[in-house]
Design a protein around this motif. Structure first.
Motif, PDB file in Angstrom:
ATOM      1  N   LYS A  22      50.071  29.950  52.455  1.00 19.98           N
ATOM      2  CA  LYS A  22      49.126  29.007  53.050  1.00 19.98           C
ATOM      3  C   LYS A  22      48.367  29.673  54.203  1.00 19.98           C
ATOM      4  CE  LYS A  22      48.872  24.401  55.137  1.00 19.98           C
ATOM      5  NZ  LYS A  22      49.647  23.194  55.540  1.00 19.98           N
ATOM      6  N   GLY A  23      47.047  29.530  54.176  1.00 20.59           N
ATOM      7  CA  GLY A  23      46.203  30.140  55.190  1.00 20.59           C
ATOM      8  C   GLY A  23      45.610  31.468  54.779  1.00 20.59           C
ATOM      9  N   ASP A  24      46.150  32.081  53.708  1.00 18.24           N
ATOM     10  CA  ASP A  24      45.596  33.344  53.208  1.00 18.24           C
ATOM     11  C   ASP A  24      44.330  33.067  52.395  1.00 18.24           C
ATOM     12  OD1 ASP A  24      47.537  34.930  54.347  1.00 18.24           O
ATOM     13  OD2 ASP A  24      48.821  34.926  52.570  1.00 18.24           O
ATOM     14  N   ARG A  25      43.620  34.154  52.082  1.00 17.10           N
ATOM     15  CA  ARG A  25      42.384  34.054  51.307  1.00 17.10           C
ATOM     16  C   ARG A  25      42.455  35.011  50.123  1.00 17.10           C
ATOM     17  NH1 ARG A  25      36.177  34.832  53.600  1.00 17.10           N
ATOM     18  NH2 ARG A  25      35.102  34.167  51.680  1.00 17.10           N
ATOM     19  N   MET A  26      42.026  34.509  48.971  1.00 21.03           N
ATOM     20  CA  MET A  26      42.113  35.271  47.729  1.00 21.03           C
ATOM     21  C   MET A  26      40.732  35.349  47.072  1.00 21.03           C
ATOM     22  SD  MET A  26      44.570  34.495  44.427  1.00 21.03           S
ATOM     23  CE  MET A  26      43.702  33.017  43.853  1.00 21.03           C
ATOM     24  N   LEU A  27      40.440  36.507  46.466  1.00 19.91           N
ATOM     25  CA  LEU A  27      39.200  36.702  45.716  1.00 19.91           C
ATOM     26  C   LEU A  27      39.526  36.794  44.232  1.00 19.91           C
ATOM     27  CD1 LEU A  27      36.117  37.267  45.812  1.00 19.91           C
ATOM     28  CD2 LEU A  27      36.688  39.707  45.894  1.00 19.91           C
ATOM     29  N   ILE A  28      38.709  36.095  43.419  1.00 21.81           N
ATOM     30  CA  ILE A  28      38.896  36.106  41.970  1.00 21.81           C
ATOM     31  C   ILE A  28      37.614  36.620  41.321  1.00 21.81           C
ATOM     32  CG2 ILE A  28      39.638  34.794  39.940  1.00 21.81           C
ATOM     33  CD1 ILE A  28      40.615  32.594  41.872  1.00 21.81           C
ATOM     34  N   PRO A  29      37.475  37.931  41.099  1.00 23.64           N
ATOM     35  CA  PRO A  29      36.299  38.456  40.408  1.00 23.64           C
ATOM     36  C   PRO A  29      36.384  38.166  38.910  1.00 23.64           C
ATOM     37  CG  PRO A  29      37.384  40.133  41.775  1.00 23.64           C
ATOM     38  CD  PRO A  29      38.349  39.006  41.583  1.00 23.64           C
ATOM     39  N   VAL A  30      35.262  37.786  38.304  1.00 23.83           N
ATOM     40  CA  VAL A  30      35.223  37.496  36.871  1.00 23.83           C
ATOM     41  C   VAL A  30      33.888  37.963  36.321  1.00 23.83           C
ATOM     42  CG1 VAL A  30      34.379  35.143  37.248  1.00 23.83           C
ATOM     43  CG2 VAL A  30      35.594  35.687  35.135  1.00 23.83           C
ATOM     44  N   SER A  31      33.888  38.505  35.108  1.00 24.18           N
ATOM     45  CA  SER A  31      32.664  39.004  34.500  1.00 24.18           C
ATOM     46  C   SER A  31      31.823  37.855  33.958  1.00 24.18           C
ATOM     47  CB  SER A  31      32.983  39.963  33.355  1.00 24.18           C
ATOM     48  OG  SER A  31      33.674  41.092  33.821  1.00 24.18           O
ATOM     49  N   ALA A  32      30.514  37.979  34.122  1.00 25.27           N
ATOM     50  CA  ALA A  32      29.602  36.980  33.572  1.00 25.27           C
ATOM     51  C   ALA A  32      29.668  36.982  32.052  1.00 25.27           C
ATOM     52  CB  ALA A  32      28.174  37.275  34.037  1.00 25.27           C
ATOM     53  N   ASP A  81      42.981  38.628  51.478  1.00 26.02           N
ATOM     54  CA  ASP A  81      44.381  39.059  51.572  1.00 26.02           C
ATOM     55  C   ASP A  81      44.975  39.440  50.227  1.00 26.02           C
ATOM     56  OD1 ASP A  81      44.780  38.356  54.481  1.00 26.02           O
ATOM     57  OD2 ASP A  81      44.192  36.395  53.693  1.00 26.02           O
ATOM     58  N   GLY A  82      44.256  39.153  49.140  1.00 31.35           N
ATOM     59  CA  GLY A  82      44.747  39.483  47.809  1.00 31.35           C
ATOM     60  C   GLY A  82      43.658  39.281  46.783  1.00 31.35           C
ATOM     61  N   ILE A  83      43.763  40.014  45.668  1.00 28.40           N
ATOM     62  CA  ILE A  83      42.740  39.962  44.617  1.00 28.40           C
ATOM     63  C   ILE A  83      43.397  39.626  43.285  1.00 28.40           C
ATOM     64  CG2 ILE A  83      40.924  41.253  43.401  1.00 28.40           C
ATOM     65  CD1 ILE A  83      40.825  43.103  45.909  1.00 28.40           C
ATOM     66  N   TYR A  84      42.884  38.563  42.645  1.00 23.43           N
ATOM     67  CA  TYR A  84      43.324  38.109  41.327  1.00 23.43           C
ATOM     68  C   TYR A  84      42.235  38.568  40.371  1.00 23.43           C
ATOM     69  CZ  TYR A  84      45.053  34.352  38.083  1.00 23.43           C
ATOM     70  OH  TYR A  84      45.561  33.597  37.041  1.00 23.43           O
ATOM     71  N   MET A  85      42.414  39.766  39.785  1.00 20.68           N
ATOM     72  CA  MET A  85      41.314  40.472  39.125  1.00 20.68           C
ATOM     73  C   MET A  85      41.164  40.053  37.672  1.00 20.68           C
ATOM     74  SD  MET A  85      39.076  42.643  40.172  1.00 20.68           S
ATOM     75  CE  MET A  85      37.818  43.767  39.579  1.00 20.68           C
ATOM     76  N   MET A  86      40.036  39.379  37.377  1.00 18.44           N
ATOM     77  CA  MET A  86      39.708  39.012  36.000  1.00 18.44           C
ATOM     78  C   MET A  86      38.678  39.955  35.395  1.00 18.44           C
ATOM     79  SD  MET A  86      41.597  36.410  35.285  1.00 18.44           S
ATOM     80  CE  MET A  86      40.822  36.184  33.692  1.00 18.44           C
ATOM     81  N   LYS A 100      42.227  52.579  51.791  1.00 17.41           N
ATOM     82  CA  LYS A 100      41.998  52.302  53.212  1.00 17.41           C
ATOM     83  C   LYS A 100      42.622  50.984  53.669  1.00 17.41           C
ATOM     84  CE  LYS A 100      37.718  54.986  53.465  1.00 17.41           C
ATOM     85  NZ  LYS A 100      36.268  54.974  53.780  1.00 17.41           N
ATOM     86  N   LEU A 101      42.585  49.976  52.811  1.00 19.91           N
ATOM     87  CA  LEU A 101      42.969  48.643  53.261  1.00 19.91           C
ATOM     88  C   LEU A 101      44.275  48.144  52.651  1.00 19.91           C
ATOM     89  CD1 LEU A 101      39.435  46.975  53.092  1.00 19.91           C
ATOM     90  CD2 LEU A 101      40.573  47.974  55.075  1.00 19.91           C
ATOM     91  N   LYS A 102      44.737  48.787  51.576  1.00 19.38           N
ATOM     92  CA  LYS A 102      45.992  48.401  50.920  1.00 19.38           C
ATOM     93  C   LYS A 102      45.995  46.926  50.525  1.00 19.38           C
ATOM     94  CE  LYS A 102      47.743  52.544  51.582  1.00 19.38           C
ATOM     95  NZ  LYS A 102      46.577  53.211  52.134  1.00 19.38           N
ATOM     96  N   ILE A 103      44.872  46.423  50.027  1.00 22.06           N
ATOM     97  CA  ILE A 103      44.787  45.024  49.609  1.00 22.06           C
ATOM     98  C   ILE A 103      45.525  44.862  48.284  1.00 22.06           C
ATOM     99  CG2 ILE A 103      43.236  43.147  48.937  1.00 22.06           C
ATOM    100  CD1 ILE A 103      41.089  44.545  50.673  1.00 22.06           C
ATOM    101  N   PRO A 104      46.515  43.978  48.210  1.00 28.12           N
ATOM    102  CA  PRO A 104      47.233  43.809  46.946  1.00 28.12           C
ATOM    103  C   PRO A 104      46.335  43.213  45.866  1.00 28.12           C
ATOM    104  CG  PRO A 104      47.934  42.157  48.531  1.00 28.12           C
ATOM    105  CD  PRO A 104      47.064  43.116  49.272  1.00 28.12           C
TER     106      PRO A 104
END
Length: 337
Positions: A22-32, A81-86, A100-104
């Motif tokens: 809770k409070g973290d931020r996640m990025l979800i990249p997805v292809s068009a 804080d984390g990447i859910y890579m699609m 450099k950033l060690k982002i999981p």
């Protein structure tokens, strides 16, 4: 439409494997242009926000192998804080987000049927038990000086692995022992870090379009092809790549440990799952240091760079010795490891 049970996969991926709270931020990249991937991205976003994790979906243009990293995506990735890579993982500049950033990051993939595949290979197995088993096998790699792989189809391969650490590759980017850049499903413990001149022998393709082809390896280089027409097709397809300065054979390989993984899933999905089939070896060659490897919190191959070329055979029903310890017998993983 994502299968309802996939919400439980999202819990495992986001909270346990990425380690977000809770409070973290996640990025979800997805292809068009890939509706199935966008549906999964939406399901991940909804679950994350239900537990107080801010989740942003970022749709990017289709990314081809060899394209330069997406600068806008990489800039956005620096802020989370984390990447859910699609999307394809090389759309990110991993030298920035990882070195450099060690982002999981968890690489989920974007093919149809991903939801069914992960439900079967993550919810209907014990991923924590697989992680434990993966580290036991990885530690056996770390402790060994030599590995030998043989099969009844003709593979007979030897490699000096002294001083090289094993990795569990269980999907847990939050695991402090491993690398915060993981694929799902798990697991396929093996080795990524390499040294030139340590690998010798013959490896047979046991499936796929080059079934029956044989690569002959000397000093971590492919020096010849056998196996009749299949070998000649493989020789023609690889062409002059095998003479590139950075082309190593193998560049990485691992042993699948997932009891529910299939070579070809019911929906035809192959990506990621087939390398995890229990008792199968995926044996890959190409660029010499294609992935970052962290062990016990330390980056151990700082010279790594994203692979321009990466492929290789599957070895079915292998027998594997680490020094004099039998690890796999005719495709059956042995205990204790």
């Amino acid at each position: 439409m994502v299968l309802p049970e996939f919400v439980k996969v999202n819990k495992l991926l986001i909270e346990d494997m990425l380690g977000l709270r809770k409070g973290d931020r996640m990025l979800i990249p997805v292809s068009a242009g890939i509706p199935e991937a966008y549906d999964i991205a939406l399901s991940a976003q909804r679950y994350a926000e239900s537990v107080g994790i801010k989740a942003d979906i970022m749709v990017i243009a289709p990314f081809k192998w060899g394209d330069p990293p997406n600068e806008v995506l990489t800039a956005a990735a620096k802020e989370v804080d984390g990447i859910y890579m699609m999307a394809p993982f090389h759309a990110l500049d991993l030298k920035v987000t990882f070195d450099k950033l060690k982002i999981p990051m968890i690489y989920v993939g974007e093919s149809p049927g991903t939801d069914e595949s992960l439900i079967r290979t993550m919810l209907r197995v014990d991923p924590y038990k697989m992680r434990e088993e993966g580290w036991k096998i990885a530690d056996a790699f770390t402790e060994a000086d030599e590995v030998r792989i043989t099969t009844r189809t003709g593979t007979d391969y030897t490699e000096d692995i002294s001083g090289i650490v094993g990795e569990a590759l269980s999907g847990f980017a939050s695991d402090p022992r491993g690398t915060p850049w993981e694929y799902v499903p798990g697991a396929c413990p093996g080795i990524v870090e390499r040294r030139w001149g340590t690998a010798y022998g013959k490896v047979v393709y046991d499936d796929g379009p080059f079934k029956g082809a044989v690569i002959v390896i000397e000093g971590s280089r492919i020096v010849d092809f056998e196996g009749g027409p299949a070998g000649e097709r493989l020789r023609h397809w690889l062409g002059d790549r095998i003479y590139d300065e950075d082309f190593m054979c193998p560049c990485e390989w691992g042993i699948g440990t997932n009891p529910n993984a299939m070579m070809i899933a019911p929906n035809g999905r192959r990506l990621l799952e087939w390398e995890r089939v229990r008792g199968l070896i995926h044996f890959h060659f190409g660029d010499s240091q294609p992935y970052p490897v962290m062990h016990e919190g330390k980056l151990i191959n700082p010279e790594w760079k994203p692979a321009k070329f990466h492929t290789g055979p599957n070895i079915w029903y292998p027998t594997v010795y680490l020094d004099d310890k039998l690890i796999v017998k005719d495709g059956v993983i042995q205990e204790p490891y």
